[in-house]
Design a protein around this motif. Structure first.
Motif, PDB file in Angstrom:
ATOM      1  N   GLN A  50       0.853  -1.252  -0.088  1.00 27.56           N
ATOM      2  CA  GLN A  50       0.204  -0.299  -0.043  1.00 27.56           C
ATOM      3  C   GLN A  50       0.943   1.297  -0.013  1.00 27.56           C
ATOM      4  O   GLN A  50       0.634   2.180  -0.763  1.00 27.56           O
ATOM      5  CB  GLN A  50      -1.084   0.000   1.299  1.00 27.56           C
ATOM      6  N   VAL A  51       2.055   1.112   0.664  1.00 28.62           N
ATOM      7  CA  VAL A  51       2.992   2.369   0.907  1.00 28.62           C
ATOM      8  C   VAL A  51       3.372   2.736  -0.660  1.00 28.62           C
ATOM      9  O   VAL A  51       3.617   3.886  -1.058  1.00 28.62           O
ATOM     10  CB  VAL A  51       4.043   2.110   1.981  1.00 28.62           C
ATOM     11  N   SER A  52       3.956   1.731  -1.172  1.00 27.66           N
ATOM     12  CA  SER A  52       4.552   1.951  -2.583  1.00 27.66           C
ATOM     13  C   SER A  52       3.678   2.351  -3.607  1.00 27.66           C
ATOM     14  O   SER A  52       4.025   3.225  -4.357  1.00 27.66           O
ATOM     15  CB  SER A  52       5.102   0.418  -2.944  1.00 27.66           C
ATOM     16  N   THR A  53       2.412   2.002  -3.700  1.00 29.42           N
ATOM     17  CA  THR A  53       1.409   2.582  -4.342  1.00 29.42           C
ATOM     18  C   THR A  53       1.261   3.854  -4.306  1.00 29.42           C
ATOM     19  O   THR A  53       1.071   4.676  -5.205  1.00 29.42           O
ATOM     20  CB  THR A  53       0.206   1.729  -4.209  1.00 29.42           C
TER      21      THR A  53
ATOM     22  N   VAL B 177       4.670  10.522  -7.007  1.00 25.00           N
ATOM     23  CA  VAL B 177       5.502  10.584  -8.001  1.00 25.00           C
ATOM     24  C   VAL B 177       4.837  11.165  -9.403  1.00 25.00           C
ATOM     25  O   VAL B 177       5.301  11.845  -9.996  1.00 25.00           O
ATOM     26  CB  VAL B 177       6.748   9.752  -8.154  1.00 25.00           C
ATOM     27  N   GLY B 178       3.988  10.202  -9.716  1.00 26.11           N
ATOM     28  CA  GLY B 178       3.242  10.483 -11.076  1.00 26.11           C
ATOM     29  C   GLY B 178       2.562  11.807 -10.959  1.00 26.11           C
ATOM     30  O   GLY B 178       2.578  12.566 -12.010  1.00 26.11           O
ATOM     31  N   LEU B 179       1.891  12.277  -9.797  1.00 25.73           N
ATOM     32  CA  LEU B 179       1.301  13.721  -9.813  1.00 25.73           C
ATOM     33  C   LEU B 179       2.346  14.742 -10.139  1.00 25.73           C
ATOM     34  O   LEU B 179       2.258  15.791 -10.581  1.00 25.73           O
ATOM     35  CB  LEU B 179       0.582  13.642  -8.561  1.00 25.73           C
ATOM     36  N   PHE B 180       3.622  14.488  -9.486  1.00 16.69           N
ATOM     37  CA  PHE B 180       4.705  15.415  -9.502  1.00 16.69           C
ATOM     38  C   PHE B 180       5.204  15.665 -10.906  1.00 16.69           C
ATOM     39  O   PHE B 180       5.276  16.943 -11.315  1.00 16.69           O
ATOM     40  CB  PHE B 180       5.755  15.207  -8.440  1.00 16.69           C
TER      41      PHE B 180
END
Length: 366
Positions: free
Chosen positions: A8-11, A17-20
């Protein structure tokens, strides 16, 4: 088997990161795209280095390290603040102006001057004060076009170096100090009163001249009328005198002839056979013959002629009808022709008989 918590933390991290990355991409695209309006040009610098001008439309520039500086290429209006100045004749005035300018070279306007608007405004203020200081007060109030032309000429050279062209300069107001304005108002009022006085005097003079001219014309016409009246009166007197003389002569001739005829008749009725006929009787008979053809009235050996008058006067007094008038007088004075002929024949027979009797008497005496 994977731990659910770690999964869950990795997701979550991947999502962050994708939003950044997405935000970074949007910002990068925003930084790369420059939209320039049709009336603008923009100066581009990359890492502080001038790279050129961006033309109107969509342009792409290096993101994050580029800066642009817009320049309006249209004609711009700039107010020159009100300035106080002293004219050449030491009269304080205040003046303000409007400068119309246009950026002709955006590169020079970007590289040669810090703020071309501020520079032009300051230069226009100092030039306005200098131009007004070289002129007298009356010139500053009356020669606006000259002031405008001189200010524009002073601004042309330095603004060309800045890539800016001054298209026009208009001085809006030039106001003297309140004390000078009061003095000017008093001077203007005095000048208007002076002009009013001059115009009134000229009007009175004109009226007097017109009145005198009218009186002159009236006197001339009156004098001409009196002259013509005197001439007509004198001509009437002359005509009357001629008519009276003609009538008197005609009536005198008739009276003499009548008297002579009566005398001859008295002589013929006498008992004497000898008659002495005076010479005046022969003249009487001659004048009787003249009376049949026309009067022989003369003055100093010359016949009386009518005076010579101008055509207008002759027409007014009817002088051309004098012959007709005299003819009427002659016709009125004429005797019956047959009666005169009989009287003349009797006188002639009586004279012949008297002559024969005298001749017989002379022979008898002999």
């Amino acid at each position: 088997m994977y731990d659910p918590v770690l999964l869950q933390v990795s997701t979550f991290e991947v999502t962050i990161v994708g939003l950044f990355v997405l935000v970074l991409a949007i910002v990068t695209v925003w930084q790369m795209v420059r939209i320039v309006d049709a009336y603008d040009k923009e100066a581009l610098t990359v890492f502080g280095e001038y790279r050129g001008l961006i033309e109107p439309g969509i342009n792409f520039v290096p993101p994050f390290v580029s800066r642009t500086y817009p320049f309006d290429m249209r004609t711009q209006t700039m107010d020159v603040p009100r300035q106080e100045a002293i004219t050449r004749d030491n009269s304080p005035v205040t003046a303000d102006a409007v400068v119309y300018l246009r950026v002709m070279d955006a590169k020079k306007a970007f590289l040669e001057v810090e703020d071309y608007k501020t520079a032009v405004s300051n230069l226009a203020q100092t030039t306005l004060r200098a131009v007004i200081g070289d002129m007298e007060l009356d010139e500053t109030l009356n020669k606006r076009q000259e002031i405008n032309a001189r200010i524009r000429k002073e601004l042309d050279e330095p603004t060309d170096e800045w890539g800016v062209r001054v298209e026009s300069v208009e001085v809006r107001e030039v106001n003297p100090s309140p004390e000078v304005q009061n003095a000017m108002e008093q001077q203007t009022g005095a000048e208007r009163r002076r002009r009013a006085t001059i115009l009134e005097a000229q009007g009175e003079r004109r009226s007097a001249v017109e009145k005198a001219e009218g009186d002159k014309q009236s006197n001339i016409i009156r004098a001409q009328g009196e002259k013509q009246s005197q001439i007509l009166e004198a001509q009437g007197d002359a005509i009357s005198t001629v008519l009276r003389a003609k009538s008197a002569e005609s009536m005198g001739e008739r009276a003499i002839i009548d008297k002579g005829m009566d005398t001859l008749e008295a002589i013929g009725q006498g008992e004497s056979t000898t008659f002495v006929i005076p010479q005046e009787l022969t003249s009487l008979v001659g004048r009787y013959g003249k009376h049949l053809t026309g009067s022989d009235v003369e003055a100093d050996g010359q016949q009386l002629d009518s005076l010579q008058f101008d055509a207008e006067t002759r027409e007014l007094v009817g002088l051309d009808d004098i012959k007709e008038i005299l003819g009427e007088i002659d016709r009125a004075a004429e005797m019956d022709v047959e009666e005169l002929e009989q009287q003349a024949k009797a006188v002639k027979d009586g004279a012949s008989n008297a002559a024969s009797a005298g001749h017989v008497e002379e022979e008898t005496n002999d």
